[in-house]
Each structure stands twice: as C-alpha cells, then as structure tokens.
Scaffold this active site. Structure first.
Site, PDB file in Angstrom:
ATOM      1  N   LEU A 194      11.371 -20.215  -3.344  1.00  0.00           N
ATOM      2  CA  LEU A 194      10.360 -19.617  -2.921  1.00  0.00           C
ATOM      3  C   LEU A 194       9.182 -19.631  -3.840  1.00  0.00           C
ATOM      4  CD1 LEU A 194       9.714 -16.450  -0.997  1.00  0.00           C
ATOM      5  CD2 LEU A 194       9.871 -15.747  -3.485  1.00  0.00           C
ATOM      6  N   ASP A 213       0.643  -1.228  -0.045  1.00  0.00           N
ATOM      7  CA  ASP A 213      -0.261  -0.140   0.083  1.00  0.00           C
ATOM      8  C   ASP A 213       0.677   1.175   0.079  1.00  0.00           C
ATOM      9  OD1 ASP A 213      -2.339   1.334  -0.088  1.00  0.00           O
ATOM     10  OD2 ASP A 213      -3.085   1.122   2.089  1.00  0.00           O
ATOM     11  N   SER A 225      -8.197  -5.244   4.735  1.00  0.00           N
ATOM     12  CA  SER A 225      -8.816  -5.067   3.410  1.00  0.00           C
ATOM     13  C   SER A 225      -9.014  -6.310   2.741  1.00  0.00           C
ATOM     14  CB  SER A 225      -7.863  -4.030   2.562  1.00  0.00           C
ATOM     15  OG  SER A 225      -7.629  -2.879   3.196  1.00  0.00           O
ATOM     16  N   GLU A 250       0.571 -12.939  12.595  1.00  0.00           N
ATOM     17  CA  GLU A 250       1.058 -11.768  13.524  1.00  0.00           C
ATOM     18  C   GLU A 250       1.013 -10.387  12.416  1.00  0.00           C
ATOM     19  OE1 GLU A 250       2.155 -11.356  16.452  1.00  0.00           O
ATOM     20  OE2 GLU A 250       1.758 -13.657  16.755  1.00  0.00           O
ATOM     21  N   GLU A 308     -11.941  -5.309  -5.184  1.00  0.00           N
ATOM     22  CA  GLU A 308     -12.460  -3.961  -5.131  1.00  0.00           C
ATOM     23  C   GLU A 308     -11.859  -2.801  -6.044  1.00  0.00           C
ATOM     24  OE1 GLU A 308     -12.003  -5.806  -2.041  1.00  0.00           O
ATOM     25  OE2 GLU A 308     -14.185  -6.576  -2.480  1.00  0.00           O
ATOM     26  N   ARG A 325      -0.271   8.688 -10.365  1.00  0.00           N
ATOM     27  CA  ARG A 325      -0.518   7.527  -9.428  1.00  0.00           C
ATOM     28  C   ARG A 325       0.375   6.445  -9.876  1.00  0.00           C
ATOM     29  NH1 ARG A 325      -3.741   7.154  -5.442  1.00  0.00           N
ATOM     30  NH2 ARG A 325      -4.282   4.881  -5.997  1.00  0.00           N
ATOM     31  N   HIS A 327       2.901   2.932  -8.726  1.00  0.00           N
ATOM     32  CA  HIS A 327       2.760   1.571  -8.956  1.00  0.00           C
ATOM     33  C   HIS A 327       4.022   1.138  -9.534  1.00  0.00           C
ATOM     34  CE1 HIS A 327      -1.237   1.694  -7.550  1.00  0.00           C
ATOM     35  NE2 HIS A 327      -1.703   2.410  -8.591  1.00  0.00           N
TER      36      HIS A 327
HETATM   37  C1  FPP Z   1      -2.021   0.117  -3.039  1.00  0.00           C
HETATM   38  O1  FPP Z   1      -1.750   1.361  -3.003  1.00  0.00           O
HETATM   39  C2  FPP Z   1      -1.178  -0.671  -4.425  1.00  0.00           C
HETATM   40  C3  FPP Z   1      -1.946  -1.229  -5.412  1.00  0.00           C
HETATM   41  C4  FPP Z   1      -3.468  -1.374  -5.429  1.00  0.00           C
HETATM   42  C5  FPP Z   1      -1.218  -1.768  -6.471  1.00  0.00           C
HETATM   43  C6  FPP Z   1      -0.090  -2.532  -6.189  1.00  0.00           C
HETATM   44  C7  FPP Z   1       0.497  -2.832  -7.469  1.00  0.00           C
HETATM   45  C8  FPP Z   1       2.024  -2.771  -7.792  1.00  0.00           C
HETATM   46  C9  FPP Z   1       2.959  -2.716  -6.425  1.00  0.00           C
HETATM   47  C10 FPP Z   1       2.763  -2.989  -8.994  1.00  0.00           C
HETATM   48  C11 FPP Z   1       2.117  -3.592  -9.937  1.00  0.00           C
HETATM   49  C12 FPP Z   1       2.094  -5.348  -9.598  1.00  0.00           C
HETATM   50  C13 FPP Z   1       2.768  -6.242 -10.069  1.00  0.00           C
HETATM   51  C14 FPP Z   1       2.668  -7.471  -9.592  1.00  0.00           C
HETATM   52  C15 FPP Z   1       3.789  -6.021 -11.040  1.00  0.00           C
HETATM   53  P1  FPP Z   1      -2.450   2.362  -3.513  1.00  0.00           P
HETATM   54  O2  FPP Z   1      -2.519   2.717  -5.010  1.00  0.00           O
HETATM   55  O3  FPP Z   1      -3.995   2.304  -2.965  1.00  0.00           O
HETATM   56  O4  FPP Z   1      -1.809   3.666  -2.630  1.00  0.00           O
HETATM   57  P2  FPP Z   1      -2.631   4.986  -1.968  1.00  0.00           P
HETATM   58  O5  FPP Z   1      -3.449   4.374  -0.941  1.00  0.00           O
HETATM   59  O6  FPP Z   1      -1.462   5.699  -1.537  1.00  0.00           O
HETATM   60  O7  FPP Z   1      -3.486   5.735  -3.154  1.00  0.00           O
END
Ligand code: FPP
Length: 254
Positions: free
Chosen positions: A145, A34, A210, A221, A81, A47, A51
């Site tokens: 892994l 997150d 979530s 944990e 979601e 944004r 990512h």
């Molecule tokens: C949550 O942060 C993150 C996500 C919903 C996406 C996670 C994806 C990646 C790390 C990269 C792509 C995945 C792969 C497997 C290559 P958020 O966007 O909700 O952050 P915020 O709460 O600060 O807005």
C-alpha cells in the site's frame, strides 16, 4: 444508498453483517480525518488529545486497508488553511507527525507500505521534513500500500503549482501549449502516477470537500458519516467499501 448518518451507533448497525467483495476493492481511498476536536471536547480533553486519538485510528485503518489490498490510502492531516489554528495546536500536530513516523515506520516497512507525503513540505518544521525524507527513503522500494499523508496540502494550491510548472516547461520549449491535456495536468500534481481516488470518506458529519483532491475527485464516490475520526473503526471502513461497491459508477455515461 450509502449515506451512513448516525452519531450514536444503533444496536442493529453493530450486528449488521457487512459484505465486501474482495475482487472489487477500491484502488484508492482518500479520507478527510475530521472530528478530532469534537471528540476531545465531548470528553473534556484538550484538542491535541483528539489528534493523538486520531493518530491511533490512522494505525488501525492503514493496517486494515493494507490487509484488504487497497493500493493507495490518502489521509488529510494538515491543510494549507490549518496554519490559522492556534500556534500550540499547529506545533502539536507537527510533533505528532514526527512521533507517528518514529513509532510506526518499522512496522509500516515490515508490511511493505510505501510512505509518501503530498503537499508543500518546504514550509514544515525542519525536523518534520527530515523525518518525512528518511521515511520516504526507507520505504520507497516497498511493494504494498502507498500511504499518502496530505500535509500543508490544498487542492487549489496544488493546481496552481502544477500550472506554474507547466508554464515553465512551455517557456523552456520543452512542451507546446497544444500538449496540455487532462493527463498532462494530472502528471503535474502531487499524485502523479497514482489512480484518482475511487472513494472519499469524511467522518464527523461535515458535508464538504474542504479543498481536498479537487482535481482528482472529479468522479470519486463520497461517503459521509457522523462518527468522529478517533471513533472510526475497521468496521466503518468495511461499511464505506461495501456501500461503494453497491453504487453504480457511470463516469458520465448511462
Ligand atoms: C481535523 O479535525 C483533523 C486535523 C486537522 C488533523 C488530523 C491529524 C491527525 C489525525 C493526527 C496527526 C497526523 C499524523 C499523520 C500522525 P478537527 O481538529 O478539525 O476536528 P473538529 O472539527 O472536531 O474541531
């Protein structure tokens, strides 16, 4: 003990020695990745750049987990979601998954990583499904892994689909109602055959699950920090593991 709660890292934290007991490495680590959006916002970036930076963290954390001897690493990349997000962000995330597999699969394979996905992938774009399929095929006999990427994953959705499968098996006279126990339910989830997560890590300051691994995290944990996922380092992983090792897991006993 164990709550690591500073957005800005203090100097003392940077130099503090982190001791890990190599004989007590958690078998299964689950992460809610997150804070990508906030990381990008702080830098006036779109944004999707957050990512992309989060994808670089994945690379580092998979490598380090592998090195430490973690058996399963489960990363929450897209929830049931998350379809509610703007279409361009959803599209960018799906493209990043394909890009990640394309760029990383040879290195993962070389390091004996088994690539796996948990979630309902039938709703993902075709190109995404195809690259997941080939990555799984390529790495299925590896011995290192297991990397589970949770994509279109929801804990409730997973339980609903498991219950449907069990109901069908009863209708088909393959099992009886009396056969239903905790193990049978575990066997009908995406994580069938894997140990439950020992620790669930959530960076970025949010203190909730979530809809992540609801059944499997019954005795996990929890470890929270205010660091956004793109800033999460190998050292943060070490800190989480070290805090985990200092906790007293009782599983309901005394
Ligand atoms: C949550 O942060 C993150 C996500 C919903 C996406 C996670 C994806 C990646 C790390 C990269 C792509 C995945 C792969 C497997 C290559 P958020 O966007 O909700 O952050 P915020 O709460 O600060 O807005």
């Amino acid at each position: 003990m164990g709550l690591f709660f500073n957005n800005k890292r203090k100097k003392s934290e940077k130099s503090e020695e982190i001791i890990i007991d190599k004989t007590n490495i958690p078998a299964h680590i689950a992460v809610i990745m997150d804070g990508n959006g906030r990381w990008a916002k702080e830098r006036n970036l779109p944004r999707t750049m957050g990512h992309r930076a989060g994808m670089d963290t994945i690379r580092k954390i998979v490598k380090e987990s592998s090195k430490l001897g973690v058996r399963y690493l489960t990363l929450y990349a897209f929830s049931t979601e998350n379809w509610k997000r703007p279409e361009d962000e959803v599209t960018a995330l799906m493209k990043l998954v394909v890009e990640f597999i394309g760029k990383e699969i040879n290195e993962l394979h070389k390091n004996e990583v088994v690539f796996n996905v948990i979630g309902d992938i039938s709703k993902l774009p075709q190109v995404c499904q195809e690259s997941i399929f080939s990555a799984k095929e390529k790495t299925k006999n590896n011995k290192g892994l297991t990397l589970n990427i949770a994509l279109n994953y929801g804990g409730r959705d997973e339980i609903v689909s498991g219950v449907k499968k069990i109901a069908q098996e009863i209708l088909d006279n393959n099992i009886k109602v009396e056969d239903i126990d905790e193990q049978l339910i575990s066997n009908h989830l995406y994580t069938s055959g894997m140990p439950d997560p020992d620790i669930v890590i959530r960076p970025s300051g949010e203190l909730r699950l979530s809809n992540y691994l609801l059944w499997q995290s019954a005795y996990s944990e929890f470890w929270f920090s205010n660091i956004n996922w793109p800033d999460f380092t190998e050292r943060d992983l070490h800190k989480a593991i070290s805090d985990y090792q200092n906790r007293n897991r009782r599983f309901g006993g005394v």
